[in-house]
Design a protein around this motif. Structure first.
Motif, PDB file in Angstrom:
ATOM      1  N   PHE A 101       6.819 -18.940  11.220  1.00 32.41           N
ATOM      2  CA  PHE A 101       7.615 -17.889  11.872  1.00 32.41           C
ATOM      3  C   PHE A 101       6.738 -16.985  12.727  1.00 32.41           C
ATOM      4  O   PHE A 101       5.519 -16.928  12.556  1.00 32.41           O
ATOM      5  N   TYR A 123      -5.517 -16.140  -0.096  1.00 32.47           N
ATOM      6  CA  TYR A 123      -6.210 -14.883   0.213  1.00 32.47           C
ATOM      7  C   TYR A 123      -7.307 -14.598  -0.806  1.00 32.47           C
ATOM      8  O   TYR A 123      -8.264 -13.890  -0.532  1.00 32.47           O
ATOM      9  N   HIS A 147      12.932 -10.604   4.672  1.00 33.64           N
ATOM     10  CA  HIS A 147      12.709  -9.303   4.071  1.00 33.64           C
ATOM     11  C   HIS A 147      13.760  -8.336   4.575  1.00 33.64           C
ATOM     12  O   HIS A 147      13.440  -7.228   5.019  1.00 33.64           O
ATOM     13  N   TRP A 205       6.317 -19.624  -0.090  1.00 35.18           N
ATOM     14  CA  TRP A 205       6.265 -18.893   1.168  1.00 35.18           C
ATOM     15  C   TRP A 205       5.679 -19.819   2.215  1.00 35.18           C
ATOM     16  O   TRP A 205       4.570 -20.232   2.048  1.00 35.18           O
ATOM     17  N   ASN A 217       4.479 -11.855  -5.641  1.00 34.48           N
ATOM     18  CA  ASN A 217       3.957 -12.586  -4.484  1.00 34.48           C
ATOM     19  C   ASN A 217       2.465 -12.771  -4.734  1.00 34.48           C
ATOM     20  O   ASN A 217       1.725 -11.786  -4.797  1.00 34.48           O
ATOM     21  N   ASN A 233      10.181  -5.164  -0.852  1.00 38.74           N
ATOM     22  CA  ASN A 233       9.127  -6.176  -0.905  1.00 38.74           C
ATOM     23  C   ASN A 233       7.761  -5.508  -0.816  1.00 38.74           C
ATOM     24  O   ASN A 233       7.457  -4.819   0.163  1.00 38.74           O
ATOM     25  N   GLU A 234       6.955  -5.724  -1.836  1.00 41.80           N
ATOM     26  CA  GLU A 234       5.554  -5.290  -1.866  1.00 41.80           C
ATOM     27  C   GLU A 234       5.341  -3.830  -1.502  1.00 41.80           C
ATOM     28  O   GLU A 234       4.459  -3.517  -0.684  1.00 41.80           O
ATOM     29  N   GLY A 243       0.833  -8.168   6.551  1.00 45.86           N
ATOM     30  CA  GLY A 243       0.677  -9.127   5.461  1.00 45.86           C
ATOM     31  C   GLY A 243      -0.757  -9.213   4.962  1.00 45.86           C
ATOM     32  O   GLY A 243      -1.061  -9.934   4.034  1.00 45.86           O
TER      33      GLY A 243
HETATM   34  C1  GCB Z   1       3.227 -11.397   1.771  1.00 47.36           C
HETATM   35  C2  GCB Z   1       4.411 -10.833   2.446  1.00 47.36           C
HETATM   36  C3  GCB Z   1       4.938 -11.728   3.551  1.00 47.36           C
HETATM   37  C4  GCB Z   1       3.763 -12.288   4.346  1.00 47.36           C
HETATM   38  C5  GCB Z   1       2.910 -13.107   3.413  1.00 47.36           C
HETATM   39  C6  GCB Z   1       1.700 -13.727   4.112  1.00 47.36           C
HETATM   40  O1  GCB Z   1       2.891 -11.053   0.681  1.00 47.36           O
HETATM   41  O2  GCB Z   1       5.459 -10.506   1.563  1.00 47.36           O
HETATM   42  O3  GCB Z   1       5.798 -10.998   4.377  1.00 47.36           O
HETATM   43  O4  GCB Z   1       4.183 -13.059   5.434  1.00 47.36           O
HETATM   44  O5  GCB Z   1       2.439 -12.296   2.381  1.00 47.36           O
HETATM   45  O6  GCB Z   1       1.791 -14.834   4.614  1.00 47.36           O
HETATM   46  O7  GCB Z   1       0.662 -13.067   4.162  1.00 47.36           O
END
Ligand code: GCB
Length: 592
Positions: free
Chosen positions: A554, A473, A332, A549, A467, A413-414, A366
């Protein structure tokens, strides 16, 4: 700003290795003038690297505030009569730099380079003391944003994004020379017809009155194919060999500043001849529909944090190629320039993102559910923040405009994207990005709280980037329900008539955890989750890309939803494959 390079008229040396280092949580050094002498009470720190994980103490890991770096370097004797420049490829998130007693540079923003002409401070053959104070505080006026809180335990950094706030000198520091009259910038824009290529070039020069600019284009074998004179021109390439995904064919553009027969300055730029265009719901590279396969990634390594490392870079590209990835997003923040060079040479396509992440106070780390502040307001992200953001876009485009691998700018981003305030904040930034680079599409990444019925920013974009975590989630563990909901949502987005890139979809997965039937957190669930997503993508024509993703696990800040960091990696943090890696390899190598 051109990258340092060795040429017939230029030399560079890396200022790397162990520097003196001292944390300064009280901000005492600026008052006391710590740059004026050898840094007292210092320990040693590697450059390039983040400082947070190289020691064993919480003070370094969780530091908030100033950190001082110092080293000495000898200016080569042979640079007499040359201009001497000190360049930092990055200092996260801001820095002030001194050479001996003289302040030479200040810079805001953690992921783009800055430099200073230090000719007056750098006598050839002499030794200079270089001191940098690097500050890692995130505020409403930084990109990314954050809040520093005073607590009984000291100052603590709050931030809204989901990766660890690594800081320090992550990338190389350079001392380099140029002639006094020199080339300051080169810009290329390329075009293609059936068999012919065009390289439109623009050269900026300082101190070159009365001198001539010559541009010579050679092919990959070193054979000259076109030549022109003048600061601006178009080089025509017959039987052009285009740069294309999977084949990073590069020409070499040698730009020379000449005085009669003498070459005063010379600079070489690799050039890939390719075009990018959005047409209807298609994303075209060289006029052909392109489907993105690949990952959102991070610059993230054990011990080094965000420190650039060539060995891991080559390894990560090898693993991406092994899976069949043809692209990635610099989620990001802008990545090290070495990474874009590598992508250019390997024909890997890049979505290039600013560091504007976490501009949404309803998410924290996140995870949905922050929300104690309004995102855009005079007291939070405001006009001053937007100016910092605008400068970040200027610096990103200036740095990366010539990379053929970069096909799309991502301004954020978001971010919060459902209020009039968000439209007022972003409209000028989209206009700016398009003005700086009319040749590439522009977008931003949308998050799940701003569905197709609520989002207000998509009209500003050329592509839709989503995303989405249906089945993770949302509809956790319920892939059938997730599949139906995801399909319905994607179809609603497709009604915008723009190409859709799914820039994130993923499931946290503990390597080695197996369940039958598949349960969240297991390797089996990650595979079934990806397969569900792929079925949905394959049913919606407007979907032109899938970026899982994440490439690898990380580091994040501590949190009850994060077990030793974010585990959505297809590879572990030390780059071992989870079962998902094999599933992706199967899909991406057999895709039409
Ligand atoms: C997202 C974010 C990212 C997070 C990811 C997550 O939407 O852009 O930075 O790491 O979700 O794993 O929740």
């Amino acid at each position: 700003m051109l990258r340092p390079q060795d040429s017939a008229t230029r030399e560079r040396r890396r200022v790397e290795g162990l520097w003196l280092f001292r944390l300064d949580p009280e901000r005492a050094g600026r008052e006391a003038g710590w740059w004026r002498r050898r840094l007292a009470e210092a320990r040693e720190v590697p450059v390039p690297a983040s400082y947070n994980d190289v020691f064993a103490d919480a003070a370094a890991r969780d530091h908030v505030g100033d950190a001082w770096y110092q080293t000495t370097v000898r200016v080569p004797r042979g640079w007499a009569g040359q201009r001497v420049v000190l360049r930092f490829d990055s200092a996260t998130h801001r820095a002030v730099v001194w050479v001996d007693d003289v302040e030479v540079a200040q810079h805001e923003g953690g992921y783009t380079p800055f430099e200073a002409d230090i000719t007056a401070q750098a006598p050839p053959g002499g030794e200079i003391r270089v001191t940098a104070v690097v500050n890692n505080e995130l505020t409403w006026q930084s990109v990314p944003p954050g809040v520093v809180q005073d607590t009984p335990a000291g100052r603590q950094q709050i931030y809204f994004h989901d990766f660890f706030n690594y800081a320090g000198l992550h990338r190389p520091v350079w001392l380099y020379s140029t002639p006094p009259a020199h080339i300051t910038d080169v810009t290329v824009v390329t075009g293609l017809t059936d068999t012919e290529g065009a390289v439109d070039y623009q050269v900026d020069v300082t101190g070159g009155d009365g001198l001539t600019v010559r541009a010579v284009l050679s092919d990959g074998e070193g054979t000259e194919v076109a030549q022109a004179t003048g600061t601006h021109g178009v080089l025509t390439v017959a039987d052009v060999h285009p740069w294309r995904p999977g084949e990073g064919y590069l020409y070499d553009l040698r730009v020379e500043l000449v005085d009669g027969v003498e070459v005063v300055d010379t600079y070489s730029l690799p050039v890939g001849v390719r075009t990018v265009e959005v047409r209807g719901t298609q994303f075209l590279i060289n006029g052909e529909p392109f489907y993105f396969t690949g990952f959102g990634r991070h610059e993230d390594l054990p011990v080094r944090g965000k420190g650039h490392d060539d060995a891991f870079m080559v390894h990560d590209f090898a693993l991406m190629e092994w899976t069949g990835a043809n692209s990635f997003r610099t989620s990001h923040y802008p990545y090290a320039e070495e990474v874009l060079d590598h992508a250019d040479r390997h024909g890997i396509v890049v979505i290039d993102e600013t560091a504007a992440v976490g501009q949404n106070t309803s998410i924290s780390g996140g995870i949905v559910g922050g929300g104690s502040y309004p995102t855009f307001s005079p007291e939070t992200i405001n006009d001053a923040s937007r100016e910092v953001h605008a400068q970040a876009i200027r610096e990103l485009v200036a740095r990366d405009k010539n990379h053929p691998s970069v096909v799309l700018w991502c301004v954020a981003n978001e971010p919060e994207s459902t209020t009039q305030a968000s439209v007022e904040y972003f409209e000028p930034l989209f206009t700016l990005a398009r003005k700086l680079d009319p040749t590439r599409p522009v977008g931003y990444v949308n998050m799940l709280l701003a569905g197709p019925d609520r989002d207000l920013l998509i009209p500003l974009t050329d592509v839709v980037m989503l995303n989405r975590y249906w089945g993770w989630y949302l509809n956790t563990g319920d892939l059938a329900g997730a599949e139906a909901n995801w399909q319905a949502e994607l179809e609603a987005w497709a009604a915008h008539g723009k190409p859709i890139i799914v820039t994130e979809y993923g499931a946290d997965t503990v390597a080695g955890l197996h369940t039958l039937p598949a349960q969240p957190w297991s390797e089996e669930y990650q595979v079934e989750y990806l397969e569900m997503n792929h079925r949905v993508f394959d049913r919606v024509d407007a979907v032109v890309g899938e970026h899982v993703w994440n490439f690898a696990d990380f580091a994040t800040k501590p949190g009850i939803m994060r077990v030793d960091g974010n585990k959505k990696g297809v590879f572990t943090r030390d780059r071992r494959p989870k079962a998902a890696a094999f599933a992706l390899r199967h899909r991406w190598h057999s895709a039409p």
